[in-house]
Enzyme design. Sequence first.
Site, PDB file in Angstrom:
ATOM      1  CG  ASP A 477      -2.691   0.645   1.140  1.00 41.77           C
ATOM      2  OD1 ASP A 477      -2.283   1.813   0.449  1.00 41.77           O
ATOM      3  OD2 ASP A 477      -2.815   0.265   2.163  1.00 41.77           O
ATOM      4  CG  ASP A 547      -9.850   2.348  -0.047  1.00 39.90           C
ATOM      5  OD1 ASP A 547      -9.549   1.007  -0.845  1.00 39.90           O
ATOM      6  OD2 ASP A 547      -9.254   3.128   0.271  1.00 39.90           O
TER       7      ASP A 547
END
Length: 744
Positions: A477, A547
């Site tokens: 990430d 997301d």
Amino acid sequence: MKITVDEKQQVFLLHTENTTYGMAVVDGRFLEHLYYGGRLEDTDIRYLLRTDEAPLVPSQNKRETGAFLDCAPMEYPETGMGDYRESALCVRSIAGHRASELAYAGYEVMEGKPKLPGLPATWGSQADSSTLKIFLKDQLLGLKVTLLYSVFAGSDAVVRSVLAENEGKEPVYIEKILSACLDMDDQDFQVMGLFGSWARERHIQRMPLGYGRQNISSFKGESSHQEHPFMALVTPETTQETGRVYAMNFVYSGNFLAQAEKNQFDSVRMLMGIHPEGFCWKLEPGAQFTAPEVVMVYSGEGLGKMTRTFHDLYRTHLIRSPYLHQKRPILINNWEATYFDFDETKLLDIAREAAELGIEMLVMDDGWFGKRSSDDSSLGDWFVNEEKLKGGLNDLVEKVKALGLKFGIWIEPEMISPDSELYRKHPDWAIQIPGRDITQSRAQYVLDLSRDEVVDGVYQMIADVLRSADISYVKWDMNRQLTTMGSYALPADRQGELFHRYMLGVYRMQERLITDFPDILLENCSGGGARFDAGMLYYSPQIWCSDDTDAIERLEIQEGTALVYPVSAMGAHVSVCPNHAMGRTTPFETRGDVALLGTFGYELDITKLSPQEKELVKEQVARYHQYNDLIREGDYYRLGSVRENGIYDSWMIVDKDKSRALLFYVQVRRRVNVKSRFVRLKGLDPEKNYAAKECRFAGESGTASEWIPADKTVYSGRALMEAGMRLASAYGDFRSRLVEFTQE
Ligand code: GLA
């Protein structure tokens, strides 16, 4: 694929399956763009240079060279000599002057495709790719610039990069070095790009190209949520099947500029490369700089052809992972299930339930390391939080494996929390400007990955974790943009190199990871989908798309992403409703069908699902196994977009030999009294007959005959494409359906 050079006429042509790209030398010195479009072979096209029109040849026009430079179609334009359109190259001498004059100095054709040092790039063998190098030189600066162009067998892409070498005696400063330029007459072009925000990435936007400059860019240090390193110029009639499309996509994950400029002569210049904002590279005598690669695609058959050209190129010449052609394990990720609030017991509860329903891997997301229990500490402390995982990592992994699941882990190696042991030990490792507060974002700083010792130090910690247990998957990430750009390791006149050196450090670290751990499946991620780009695909076969896991929001996000990138790369999960980002409730079935167009997995507390939902998970898992080979490897066609029609979204995947296809249809809004809709299929063989079968979930309301006609199960490919497949309207919004077609 073929590269032809006419030495007498000084014309260079690159031929792909259906396209030709051409350049020519004018007056023995200027490299001009000649043509890009449908394939032209064995044809004299030098007349396209308009050499009878003043001022288009400097020696003939009896006017100044400046007038010529400002209107001729230049292949690689420079600053400072009279071309007032945006330049591709700007070089400053140590005397402070900003001008260069690159003159043609020769060429070379080679089989194969050279690697770009330290950078992601397409690759090819001597048998399936060829490269043209054109050499340009500035005598005063001693600067040599090589333009590289490669073509691939069976592909309509042309890839370009630029190599600068200082053959002079003094350093020069490169203030701008873009990777591609395309000068053309205007064709009433419109600009297409991908725009968005966090949880709303890569929405397609199309707008007229007016006079002036229109650009898409990022100088956030990443390709970004907001704008995307892709630009297409399309003629007004462009649809999925018709129209001319000139597209560029950057194989790079950092700052970028994509720009279209229409000028007084009704000509258009399209450019792509590293954003010059904040960029300045000192090139010492003998040193080289490589500008990253741009993939160009021309399609004379609309957007669909462009899309499939990108998909095929990236699946055959960019993504290297051994997992590319494999069915990836169906994963369950604990992020939306628990956020930071988990321990070993909770993870094992999820794993146990997941295993029973056929899920194949547990991914432990953020929060397992240091003392992290919220996002305000511990990045950089890559050791297990034993309060949460009492027996340590290996113990947890073995327990998960005993339940029949593989194990994956989340990391964010590029970052450092101010509240971390690492920061207390190495405060200089953060990117910063001495004397100025470092901007915090998500309570974190960015590591200075331009420094080898930082890359090595962090990599060692991560590698130790990966060696300490049987880990099958890593989610890498990157959760903030870059600010206060400064490095303790760079001298004043090299601080402008930091953005790019940072990217080279990220690439170096990822290369090491996939080399040292070849069996680990790597998924890139950046606060959702801020780094879903072609650069990252060189290292990981899949990237977390967004997301936002809401099925309806995902329609637009996935449509925009799949405009360029293979669907096999799109990280897509089923999550709970009301959806955490949207508050919207959609049927569980629809969430599964939308996630099938990607890597497929779950991101929810599976222990809390109802018995009916658990049955649906089992059926979705079965669908994944049944269709993933087709979806991953097939050709992708868009049939309808809710973005345009406001009612439904539809797409198809057809296998390469056109013997099998899968139709996806999402009725976003129900329309009372519209009983059914004909959807015209694409990509089938008109001469073949296909049996149609609706894929239905057990217990779904309505009978099969209400959805697709029960009295007709075999259709001609031609009829399906010309007249369409009849799909009955479903009762309710957000309903999806899947129809499989198999050659009779
Ligand atoms: C990012 C990712 C999420 C999750 C969180 C964890 O936002 O996109 O999937 O991993 O970070 O902090």
